[in-house]
Design a protein around this motif. Structure first.
Motif, PDB file in Angstrom:
ATOM      1  N   LEU C  68      37.486 -32.264  83.397  1.00 46.32           N
ATOM      2  CA  LEU C  68      36.317 -31.731  84.075  1.00 46.32           C
ATOM      3  C   LEU C  68      36.724 -30.360  84.595  1.00 46.32           C
ATOM      4  CD1 LEU C  68      33.425 -32.362  85.324  1.00 46.32           C
ATOM      5  CD2 LEU C  68      34.688 -32.694  87.411  1.00 46.32           C
ATOM      6  N   ALA C  69      36.292 -29.316  83.903  1.00 43.30           N
ATOM      7  CA  ALA C  69      36.760 -27.983  84.264  1.00 43.30           C
ATOM      8  C   ALA C  69      36.145 -27.535  85.577  1.00 43.30           C
ATOM      9  CB  ALA C  69      36.439 -26.991  83.165  1.00 43.30           C
ATOM     10  N   ASP C  70      34.885 -27.835  85.754  1.00 45.59           N
ATOM     11  CA  ASP C  70      34.231 -27.311  86.947  1.00 45.59           C
ATOM     12  C   ASP C  70      33.070 -28.214  87.310  1.00 45.59           C
ATOM     13  OD1 ASP C  70      33.668 -25.714  89.048  1.00 45.59           O
ATOM     14  OD2 ASP C  70      32.585 -24.197  87.913  1.00 45.59           O
ATOM     15  N   LEU C  71      32.800 -28.235  88.600  1.00 39.12           N
ATOM     16  CA  LEU C  71      31.618 -28.939  89.079  1.00 39.12           C
ATOM     17  C   LEU C  71      31.061 -28.066  90.175  1.00 39.12           C
ATOM     18  CD1 LEU C  71      31.498 -32.678  90.112  1.00 39.12           C
ATOM     19  CD2 LEU C  71      30.259 -30.954  91.349  1.00 39.12           C
ATOM     20  N   ILE C  86      25.951 -28.747  88.245  1.00 41.65           N
ATOM     21  CA  ILE C  86      26.399 -28.349  86.909  1.00 41.65           C
ATOM     22  C   ILE C  86      27.828 -28.824  86.689  1.00 41.65           C
ATOM     23  CG2 ILE C  86      26.883 -26.401  85.397  1.00 41.65           C
ATOM     24  CD1 ILE C  86      24.548 -25.618  88.017  1.00 41.65           C
ATOM     25  N   GLN C  88      31.032 -28.741  84.026  1.00 42.71           N
ATOM     26  CA  GLN C  88      31.600 -28.094  82.843  1.00 42.71           C
ATOM     27  C   GLN C  88      32.671 -29.006  82.289  1.00 42.71           C
ATOM     28  OE1 GLN C  88      30.220 -25.371  81.986  1.00 42.71           O
ATOM     29  NE2 GLN C  88      29.327 -24.606  83.890  1.00 42.71           N
ATOM     30  N   LEU C  90      35.423 -30.095  79.288  1.00 39.85           N
ATOM     31  CA  LEU C  90      36.318 -29.436  78.337  1.00 39.85           C
ATOM     32  C   LEU C  90      37.128 -30.511  77.634  1.00 39.85           C
ATOM     33  CD1 LEU C  90      37.863 -26.919  77.277  1.00 39.85           C
ATOM     34  CD2 LEU C  90      39.253 -27.039  79.311  1.00 39.85           C
ATOM     35  N   MET C  99      28.261 -27.954  78.780  1.00 37.80           N
ATOM     36  CA  MET C  99      27.710 -27.776  80.121  1.00 37.80           C
ATOM     37  C   MET C  99      26.658 -28.851  80.339  1.00 37.80           C
ATOM     38  SD  MET C  99      25.651 -24.670  81.928  1.00 37.80           S
ATOM     39  CE  MET C  99      26.473 -23.312  81.175  1.00 37.80           C
TER      40      MET C  99
END
Lengths: 401, 378, 172
Positions: C68-71, C86, C88, C90, C99
């Protein structure tokens, strides 16, 4: 007097039976864990971070990072300034790798714009970004030695970094916060002789990088301090979303430059300009502190390869695409992750067609890499805790943004 | 020849009572009639103590300068270059003035009496240890028969001061530093003492002056380290143990600035802090002097030998040459300690303990055994 | 896999709660006001079923989104009623990204935590909840992470008013 202290006051209590059937005699001495707050001002936290450590003597039983001491509202500022105005703020997240931050932001905006970047600009970008990666790795390497009590490598590393900063100063006038890479290309062309100097630096530094490796990395005491310390298993690394050297130190061969190429890295990889060093547990266990710092030190040489490839293939041309004075970005949203020295720097930008972004999210690699401390620090010694924090190579400007 | 040495040692020992040092003899010449006999030793003692304190303080200041220069040159820089002109020689003086001017802070929760006493104990103990240290055949402050015992005992006392400092500071970092110091010193006193037994077996005396004089044969090169094959390993063990004993890197865990902020020094400032600093350098110097005396010939060298042949054993110039020889040897040792400090990373506390108990102590015992057998056979 | 491939695969596997895919497009020449949409495609997911969706995305052999690259969240200008959350994703194994977007109402901003599936979400959710006031149901450690514990308001909301002072310290 509380109850607990009066309840057990014999000097020779009953022995405790351990799981193996052995008897353990303990003197009735009340011990309690010590709660120490490492930071916000502490030499090992590389900035203003606090790590609350619960320690049983020298043994760390629990650790909890506390962030936010350097919070500068970068994301809120991003919503209130224009696209180009935000660029200098990107310099400030990971202040050791400003070029990379510039690149991440610029690429995110360019993705929204859908514009083409001139080839010479891409070459200059790649050179600057890779040189900045070296400078950042030098700081990581030097301060890691400092964390472990070896002062001298730090001075050596900073000597080379100084040269790099001078190189940057020649091309953009700044030594730390460059704002050189910008939306649509780079700010200006390289001054005469600059590329030659970069080539000269590459030749000199290649020898030095090996020297540093020999000086610190294979030092017996250094290996004793870092091998088998702070082991992150590959599964753990993926679960915590680690990126960059932290992930590669755990033996996972994943680098955005190679695996999801952006800019010219695909070309450079096809030309064999660089390799991706991966931790192999050479000195101890896979994913220990030694592996992580090994990846960083080896990466310096690989970056040199990319710089050399760019120097060989650079051609004349414009350095800035025509994006207009006031950048008009169509509505939409984009996420761009690039390989920063510390991992994946992600920019998630939302545009509503206005002058600036309506949401400017920054995914700092150090922020994500730090989360694992809570998991790997318990059970280590206090000195190991310092080694582990150092091996995450945290830059507080980026965790707090 | 052996009998010859023993007789000289015996005669010198008989000639000098512990307090009758060079100051005493000088004073004795000029003392007027009618002064009571007990005054002279007291005056001698006061003057001697003054000389020790002055000498060691100046030496320690010099070593701080040396440390900066050595570290500077190891790190490809110059170190201090401005204060005083020539290579920043006045830098320690400037530092001293600065430290005197600094505010003397005592933390609110600190145990005030212990906090203030700790630097005094540390510095007093180390100065006390120097009293038994002879610089030349006739330059000594007190000719103590059990000199090495006295020195080791006094230098161990500094630990109490350090633990006091750590405890009274009311800071967790300081407490950690103090506990580490206590653990480390307990662990390393053993190999330190045992490795010193090896030269003691060879010398047959605890008196440093006599031990030094015993090494004057072979044109001043009859050092103990050449006299017994177990002396060289013992000297290396002693050096390692001395590093730990003096809290020098790679064993500087009580201070460990990247882990414990500054260890037991965390809450100290100004002149009190500089007392600890001075103690560190004085202790280094002491350990190097002991090593020179018991392993590397003390004040004996070909130069001392030549001076003795030329000017006679008790001439002033012979004593000066002897003292210079000893000081040069010990400075060489200090430079070696500095070199180690600026080269190696710090070891961890469990590794410190492992090195001390598991490796140094058994090795030192083996050295003692070997040396004793060697002495018995040959 | 490209986005279309991922989307098809998700559909094929019957990903829970997946609502629609949103792709970037060029401006419509006929409509002068339409500026198109730039950037990345995303899939819109029902917030009630986000955990099941993430679980599938992580465990499916062809998708394998293990990182999970980003939240993060967003208070979008185009959608005044809702917050967007959102994600992101990976995949290290297959080298692709995705996304994922959830739209949750501003009146009751809550969504299930996915920190049980991806522990990386833990800190991101903490940041998200202090910045937007979104509650992550079942979060194991719902403290503030960047802001002080006694901070009033949610700074990244568009209607956030900057405080005049904080604990007696003037902020202006």
């Amino acid at each position: 007097m509380s109850n607990s202290s009066t309840k057990s006051s014999t000097f020779f209590p009953e022995p405790r039976i351990l799981p193996g059937g052995e008897k353990e005699f303990m003197m009735d001495v009340a011990t309690s864990d010590l709660e120490i707050s490492m930071g916000p001002q502490h030499p090992a936290t590389h900035g203003v971070m606090k790590i609350l450590i619960r320690a049983d003597g020298e043994m760390v039983t629990a650790a909890q990072p506390h962030l936010g001491f350097l919070h500068r509202c970068a994301e809120k500022i991003g919503e209130n300034v224009e696209w180009l105005q935000y660029l200098p703020y990107t310099d400030r997240y990971d202040y050791l790798a400003s070029m990379n931050n510039n690149l991440g932001y610029s690429m995110a905006v360019e993705k929204l714009l859908g514009c083409e970047i001139p080839r010479r600009a891409q070459m200059l970008r790649t050179i600057c970004v890779e040189l900045n990666r070296i400078a950042s790795a030098l700081v990581a390497f030097g301060t890691y030695g400092l964390d472990l009590g070896a002062f001298t490598p730090f001075l050596y590393a900073f000597r080379e970094r100084e040269w790099l900063l001078q190189i940057f100063e020649k091309i953009c006038g700044a030594r730390l916060t460059y704002s050189y890479l910008r939306i649509g290309g780079v700010f200006n062309d390289a001054p005469p002789g600059w590329l030659t100097e970069v080539g000269h630096f590459c030749d000199v530094f290649e020898v030095k990088a090996q020297e540093y490796y020999d000086l610190l990395m294979v030092n017996k005491v250094f290996v004793m301090r870092t091998a088998n310390v702070g082991v992150i298993t590959p599964a753990q690394a993926l679960d915590f979303g680690l990126t960059g050297p932290m992930l590669r130190g755990s033996g996972i061969d994943f680098d955005l430059r190679k695996d999801m190429p952006y800019m010219l890295y695909g070309e450079a990889w096809d030309a064999g300009a660089f390799e991706i060093p991966v931790g192999r547990g050479e000195m101890g266990t896979l994913g220990d502190c030694w592996d992580r710092i090994y990846v960083r030190v080896k990466e310096m040489t690989e970056s040199l390869g990319i710089v050399r490839w760019c120097l060989a293939n650079i051609e004349e041309g414009p350095v800035l695409a025509d994006v207009g004075k006031t950048i008009k970005v169509p509505p939409g949203e984009a996420y761009v992750g690039i390989e920063n020295p510390r991992g994946e720097l992600g920019h998630y930008l939302v545009s509503d067609g206005g002058k600036g972004s309506s949401r400017c999210r920054v995914r700092g690699p150090s922020f994500c890499n730090l989360a694992i401390l809570e998991d790997i620090m318990p059970g280590t010694l206090l000195a190991d805790a310092v080694a582990i924090i150092g091996s995450t190579d945290v830059v507080i400007g980026e965790t707090d943004r | 020849m052996l009998s010859n040495i023993t007789t000289t040692a015996a005669t010198t020992a008989a000639a000098a009572a512990p307090s009758e040092n060079v100051v005493f003899h000088l004073l004795a010449e000029y003392v007027p009639e009618g002064v009571p006999g007990w005054i002279l030793p007291i005056v001698t003692a006061s003057i001697s103590v003054g000389i020790v304190i002055a000498l060691i303080s100046v030496m320690a200041m010099g070593f701080t300068w040396l440390e900066r220069k050595v570290s500077g040159h190891i790190q490809c820089r110059y170190g201090p270059m401005y204060a005083g002109g020539w290579h920043g020689w006045a830098q320690p003086i400037a530092d001293g003035v600065k430290l005197l001017m600094k505010e003397d802070l005592i933390p609110i929760g600190a145990d005030k009496a212990l906090f203030m006493m700790a630097p005094a104990i540390v510095l007093g103990a180390i100065f006390g240890a120097f009293v038994a240290m002879p610089l030349a055949p006739d330059f000594y402050f007190a000719d103590v028969n059990l000199g090495i015992f006295f020195i080791l005992g006094m230098s161990s006392l500094t630990t109490i001061g350090v633990v006091m400092a750590g405890w009274s500071s009311n800071s967790k970092w300081s407490l950690y530093g103090a506990m580490r110091e206590a653990a480390q010193v307990v662990a390393y006193e053993i190999p330190l003492g045992i490795s010193l037994l090896v030269p003691l077996i060879v010398a047959g005396t605890f008196n440093l002056r006599e031990a030094s004089e015993l090494q004057g044969d072979f044109y001043g090169m009859g050092w103990f380290v050449f006299k017994n094959p177990f002396m060289l390993p013992a000297s290396i063990l002693f050096f390692i143990a001395a590093l730990a004993e003096t809290k020098r890197a790679p064993f500087d865990l009580p201070e460990a600035e990247s882990e414990l902020v500054a260890g037991f020094l965390t809450e100290y400032s100004g002149i009190r802090w500089s007392f600890f600093f001075m103690e560190e350098y004085a202790a280094m110097y002491l350990m190097c002097l002991v090593a020179s005396v018991f392993f590397f010939g003390g004040f004996e060298s070909p130069f001392t030998y030549m001076a003795r042949e030329q000017f006679g054993p008790n001439a002033f110039i012979t004593n000066v040459v002897a003292a210079s020889t000893l000081i040069v040897k010990s400075i060489a040792g200090i430079v070696l300690m500095m070199w180690v400090r600026w080269t190696l990373p710090r070891v961890r506390i469990d590794q410190v303990m492992t090195i001390g108990y598991k490796y140094l102590t058994p090795l030192a015992l083996i050295c003692v055994l070997g040396a004793a057998c060697w002495e018995a056979i040959f | 896999m490209d986005f279309q491939g991922i989307y098809d695969r998700l559909k094929e596997q019957g990903a829970a709660g997946m609502q629609e895919a949103n792709l970037p497009r060029l401006p419509d020449p006929a409509d002068k006001k339409d500026k198109g949409r730039g950037g990345d495609p995303y899939v819109l997911v029902d917030p009630a079923q986000i955990c099941a969706f993430m679980d599938l995305a992580k465990k499916d052999e062809r998708l394998h989104f293990e990182i999970l690259a980003d939240l993060s969240a967003s208070d979008p200008a185009v959608d005044a009623e809702n917050f967007w959350v959102i994600y992101q994703l990976l995949s290290v194994k297959h080298r692709h990204r995705l996304m994922v977007k959830c739209s949750i109402p501003k009146s009751d901003p809550r969504i299930d935590t996915i920190s049980g599936i991806n522990r990386a979400a833990g800190w991101h959710e903490r940041e998200c909840s202090e910045m937007f006031g979104i509650t992550f149901n079942g979060h194991p450690d719902p403290r503030n992470i960047l802001l002080p514990d006694d901070w009033v308001g949610f700074p990244l909301r568009k209607d956030y008013e900057f405080p005049k002072e904080y604990q007696g310290i003037s902020c202006i």
